[in-house]
Write a protein that holds these residues in place. Structure first.
Motif, PDB file in Angstrom:
ATOM      1  N   LYS A 415      37.480  36.358  47.156  1.00  0.00           N
ATOM      2  CA  LYS A 415      37.774  35.660  45.910  1.00  0.00           C
ATOM      3  C   LYS A 415      37.958  36.694  44.800  1.00  0.00           C
ATOM      4  N   ILE A 416      39.004  36.500  43.995  1.00  0.00           N
ATOM      5  CA  ILE A 416      39.324  37.450  42.928  1.00  0.00           C
ATOM      6  C   ILE A 416      39.377  36.684  41.607  1.00  0.00           C
ATOM      7  N   MET A 417      38.816  37.291  40.556  1.00  0.00           N
ATOM      8  CA  MET A 417      38.871  36.694  39.222  1.00  0.00           C
ATOM      9  C   MET A 417      39.355  37.722  38.215  1.00  0.00           C
ATOM     10  N   ARG A 418      40.128  37.243  37.260  1.00  0.00           N
ATOM     11  CA  ARG A 418      40.511  38.094  36.129  1.00  0.00           C
ATOM     12  C   ARG A 418      39.296  38.360  35.253  1.00  0.00           C
ATOM     13  N   LEU A 419      39.283  39.531  34.654  1.00  0.00           N
ATOM     14  CA  LEU A 419      38.153  39.924  33.813  1.00  0.00           C
ATOM     15  C   LEU A 419      37.941  38.935  32.674  1.00  0.00           C
ATOM     16  N   SER A 420      39.014  38.517  32.022  1.00  0.00           N
ATOM     17  CA  SER A 420      38.886  37.597  30.886  1.00  0.00           C
ATOM     18  C   SER A 420      38.316  36.254  31.328  1.00  0.00           C
ATOM     19  N   ASP A 421      38.742  35.764  32.510  1.00  0.00           N
ATOM     20  CA  ASP A 421      38.224  34.487  33.010  1.00  0.00           C
ATOM     21  C   ASP A 421      36.745  34.596  33.362  1.00  0.00           C
ATOM     22  N   TYR A 422      36.389  35.699  34.032  1.00  0.00           N
ATOM     23  CA  TYR A 422      34.984  35.829  34.423  1.00  0.00           C
ATOM     24  C   TYR A 422      34.092  35.931  33.187  1.00  0.00           C
ATOM     25  N   ASN A 423      34.511  36.665  32.169  1.00  0.00           N
ATOM     26  CA  ASN A 423      33.687  36.811  30.970  1.00  0.00           C
ATOM     27  C   ASN A 423      33.504  35.485  30.239  1.00  0.00           C
ATOM     28  N   LYS A 424      34.508  34.600  30.315  1.00  0.00           N
ATOM     29  CA  LYS A 424      34.343  33.254  29.740  1.00  0.00           C
ATOM     30  C   LYS A 424      33.233  32.499  30.472  1.00  0.00           C
ATOM     31  N   VAL A 425      33.257  32.614  31.800  1.00  0.00           N
ATOM     32  CA  VAL A 425      32.222  31.957  32.598  1.00  0.00           C
ATOM     33  C   VAL A 425      30.863  32.600  32.346  1.00  0.00           C
ATOM     34  N   ALA A 426      30.823  33.929  32.300  1.00  0.00           N
ATOM     35  CA  ALA A 426      29.567  34.647  32.090  1.00  0.00           C
ATOM     36  C   ALA A 426      28.937  34.264  30.748  1.00  0.00           C
ATOM     37  N   LYS A 427      29.761  34.134  29.737  1.00  0.00           N
ATOM     38  CA  LYS A 427      29.253  33.741  28.421  1.00  0.00           C
ATOM     39  C   LYS A 427      28.676  32.333  28.473  1.00  0.00           C
ATOM     40  N   ARG A 428      29.359  31.465  29.199  1.00  0.00           N
ATOM     41  CA  ARG A 428      28.901  30.078  29.337  1.00  0.00           C
ATOM     42  C   ARG A 428      27.610  29.997  30.144  1.00  0.00           C
ATOM     43  N   TYR A 429      27.468  30.868  31.140  1.00  0.00           N
ATOM     44  CA  TYR A 429      26.301  30.864  32.017  1.00  0.00           C
ATOM     45  C   TYR A 429      25.175  31.772  31.518  1.00  0.00           C
ATOM     46  N   ASN A 430      25.358  32.370  30.333  1.00  0.00           N
ATOM     47  CA  ASN A 430      24.358  33.297  29.773  1.00  0.00           C
ATOM     48  C   ASN A 430      24.128  34.515  30.662  1.00  0.00           C
ATOM     49  N   LYS A 431      25.224  35.051  31.193  1.00  0.00           N
ATOM     50  CA  LYS A 431      25.197  36.254  32.004  1.00  0.00           C
ATOM     51  C   LYS A 431      25.849  37.401  31.221  1.00  0.00           C
ATOM     52  N   PRO A 432      25.503  38.651  31.543  1.00  0.00           N
ATOM     53  CA  PRO A 432      26.092  39.792  30.829  1.00  0.00           C
ATOM     54  C   PRO A 432      27.612  39.834  31.008  1.00  0.00           C
ATOM     55  N   LEU A 433      28.321  40.193  29.924  1.00  0.00           N
ATOM     56  CA  LEU A 433      29.770  40.351  29.999  1.00  0.00           C
ATOM     57  C   LEU A 433      30.101  41.685  30.661  1.00  0.00           C
ATOM     58  N   LEU A 434      31.239  41.733  31.334  1.00  0.00           N
ATOM     59  CA  LEU A 434      31.664  42.941  32.038  1.00  0.00           C
ATOM     60  C   LEU A 434      32.760  43.664  31.265  1.00  0.00           C
ATOM     61  N   GLN A 435      32.854  44.964  31.489  1.00  0.00           N
ATOM     62  CA  GLN A 435      33.922  45.771  30.899  1.00  0.00           C
ATOM     63  C   GLN A 435      34.569  46.613  31.988  1.00  0.00           C
TER      64      GLN A 435
END
Length: 686
Positions: A415-435
């Motif tokens: 499974k592959i996710m774009r960085l921008s999409d994952y960071n939206k989910v991470a923010k919603r789930y209270n997880k650290p954002l990635l760079q």
């Protein structure tokens, strides 16, 4: 007259065989208690899905009750065998006084019937009383509304209990009649003078069998711990089970042959006080109860593992629900359907058309207003390509993984996710954002069984290829995170890449994440029901390609599964523990009755009561502890095996559940041991 004699015998025997009566009563009470759960849950105000889980649990418990009835039946027949042997002289006197075998059989039939009626009545009364407390416990486990709580009596559980135990008592009656029928007067009168035949075992043969048994057991321990990955198919799990069972009996058989010689090696201890008498008594018991010891050891092992893992699983399934299910709704749909459905039928044109529009559009077409029912809506895509498989991400480490875990599919697409999409989910789930920088990637996972494999590959700086471009790890370890809400840590890995690393041709799934607009639970449940009716995943309706996961369904399912496991675990565990302790207690009581003359002789040569009591307590303690020691050793490795399966739930701390299991063992097993000691002491003082 026969009835009067039967009543007198029961009254006279009650004190000596209190453990037998107590076991019958507890067996009836426990059997009724767990079979009355269906009636206890009728008054509970729960959702339809929770009700379905309760019905499943009731059906499973009904099936388990069949197994429990066989165990209790064996226990009662086994106990009757000892009681009959204890009464040989009594039956001989009856025959000497002119009673026929038929009259003696009639007395036994009458006794068994009366004992059955008394134990059923008392057991049902205790079971009904305990079931009221069980109702509160069940409601608490399912977090149900008990405002309508009322006294519950389950007629179906009562009838089932009476039927099962009625059959058991009939079998006991037949056994008793058969026993009397084959006895001769001389054998009955002189039975108390006969000792059990003890066959002397060759020490070298015992040593060889012991070494073989320990070797087999060691290999079984290896398979369920360090070699657990070799158990890659369901049938292979029976290999360590079979080795463990066979080696257990081999160890008890061999140890019984040289246990006394082991004690005699330490002469100072062996000749101290009454140790010579006590240890010889214990050695004799070990020789004559090899089969019983092996069975009891295995039952104790199952009890410890089932109770420990069952309670831990319940804790695990509810501990991280809030963290792992942070949103009300998660919907995914496969993009651009191809091939056939799971049932082999081809997709119709409606399915194909629907797979080219977003989830939001699909819901609107089904008259579900996204704007009216949902808020904080987040949509994104999941990408997959056969050019990036699990084996590709593992790189040079793939061969080692395949050798360790041949059942893992290395050719499955990642499974592959774009960085921008994952960071939206991470923010919603209270997880650290990635760079990420250009040509870098990260792996996000939370499944502890997969993280070490991923980390090894990342430490090797494994490079991956996407659309002709090469990417290397931004950091050499997995990042904690997930996409799909669940009750456990099940994300085995998502590859996060820069936005330009994928294109729309690689789109595999469309995802919608949202919360319900409604604030109160009643309105939320209305929206929940609408979502479920549109999801073929839940109701198997061929309406859409939508697959919905909701916080409510995860919560209900987790609580239900955890509760079902813990109930089954406690049911089986308590019955096994009760049976093990009762068999040992009855055997020890029978042994004490046979040893009256020996203890009388010790008194005549000047042994005081304190020494006699200490010797008796030591003998009983050794007899109870012997199977428990090996069962505890088995359990160390059995619990490690359970941890392997519990790791996906994010709960490997079994200490609270182990403490609960220890309490069960101390109360039931230890209680039986102490009752046996006091009953034996009273018997030997007569």
């Amino acid at each position: 007259m026969l009835l009067k004699l039967s009543l007198r015998n029961i009254q006279r025997s009650f004190k000596d065989y209190m453990i037998y009566f107590m076991t019958l009563i507890l067996g009836v009470a426990i059997f009724y208690l767990f079979n009355s759960i269906e009636s206890q849950t009728v008054m509970m105000n729960v959702s339809s899905s929770t009700r379905e889980i309760i019905e499943l649990m009731v059906n499973v418990l009904s099936g388990v009750s069949v197994l429990v009835s066989f165990i209790l039946g064996f226990l009662i027949v086994y106990a009757s065998r000892f009681l009959m042997k204890r009464r040989n002289k009594e039956f001989g006197i009856y025959m000497t006084l002119g009673m026929s075998k038929r009259q003696i059989s009639s007395v036994l039939l009458c006794e068994t019937f009366l004992i059955g009626i008394i134990s059923l009545a008392v057991g049902l009364v205790i079971g009904v009383a305990l079931s009221q407390l069980m109702s509160i416990f069940v409601a608490n486990m399912f977090e149900a509304d008990m405002t309508q709580f009322a006294f519950v009596f389950s007629s179906s559980a009562m009838l089932k209990t009476m039927l099962y135990f009625g059959v058991i008592y009939v079998i006991v009656m037949i056994f008793n009649v058969f026993f009397i029928g084959k006895q001769e007067l001389i054998d009955l009168l002189l039975a108390h003078r006969k000792n059990e035949k003890i066959k002397m075992k060759n020490t070298w043969l015992c040593s060889a069998v012991f070494l073989i048994g320990v070797t087999m057991l060691g290999y079984a321990y290896y398979l369920v711990t360090a070699g657990v990955t070799k158990l890659d198919t369901a049938d292979k799990i029976f290999i360590p089970i079979a080795l463990g069972i066979i080696s257990t009996f081999m160890i008890f058989w061999s140890v019984s042959g040289f246990v006394l010689k082991i004690f005699m090696m330490n002469k100072k201890t062996y000749y101290m006080g009454l140790n010579t008498f006590t240890l010889r008594q214990f050695s004799s018991q070990m020789n004559t109860t090899v089969l019983s010891m092996g069975m009891i050891c295995l039952m104790l092992f199952v009890t410890i593992c089932v109770l420990s893992s069952g309670i831990s699983l319940k804790n695990a399934t509810t501990a991280s629900l809030h963290e792992l299910s942070p949103v009300d709704l998660y919907i995914e749909k496969t993009w651009d359907l191809k091939g056939n459905k799971a049932n082999g039928k081809p997709y119709n044109q409606k399915d194909l058309d629907d797979s080219h529009i977003s989830i939001t559009e699909s819901l609107e077409k089904l008259d579900f207003s996204v704007e009216e029912n949902l808020k904080d809506v987040l949509t994104l895509n999941i990408y997959m390509t056969n050019d990036l498989t699990f084996g590709d991400v593992l790189g040079n480490y793939a061969d080692d993984v395949h050798k360790q875990m041949p059942y893992l599919r290395l050719d499955s697409a990642e499974k592959i996710m774009r960085l921008s999409d994952y960071n939206k989910v991470a923010k919603r789930y209270n997880k650290p954002l990635l760079q990420l920088k250009d040509h870098e990637y990260m792996v996000v996972a939370n499944f502890s069984g997969m993280i070490p494999l991923r980390n090894e590959a990342l430490k090797m700086n494994t490079q991956i290829q996407l659309l002709g471009e090469t990417y290397h790890p931004a950091i050499q370890e997995c990042q904690d995170g997930f996409l799909v809400p669940s009750a456990n840590q099940s994300n085995s890995g998502i590859v996060v890449v820069p936005d330009n690393a994928v294109n729309e041709s690689m789109k595999e799934e469309n995802v919608l994440i949202a919360d319900y607009q409604a604030n109160d639970e009643v309105k939320k449940q209305i929206v929940e029901n609408k979502i479920r009716s549109l999801s073929n995943h839940t109701y198997a309706k061929d309406l859409t390609n939508l697959d919905a996961i909701t916080k409510i369904s995860i919560y209900e399912g987790s609580i239900g599964i955890g509760t079902m496991v813990i109930f089954i675990g406690i049911y089986i565990g308590v019955i096994f523990l009760l049976s093990s302790a009762a068999i040992l207690a009855l055997k020890e009581l029978s042994e004490s009755a046979d040893n009256k003359e020996r203890y009388m002789m010790l008194r005549k040569i000047g042994t005081d009561e304190r020494m006699l009591n200490r010797a008796l307590f030591t003998q009983i303690s050794l007899f109870f502890i012997a199977p428990l020691i090996l069962a505890v050793i088995h359990s160390f490795f059995g619990i490690e095996f359970c941890k392997f399966f519990l790791q996906s739930f994010g709960e490997e701390n079994l200490m609270p559940s182990i403490i609960m299991t220890v309490i069960f063992i101390v109360v039931i097993y230890g209680g039986y041991m102490m009752i046996t000691y006091f009953s034996s002491r009273a018997m030997l003082k007569e």
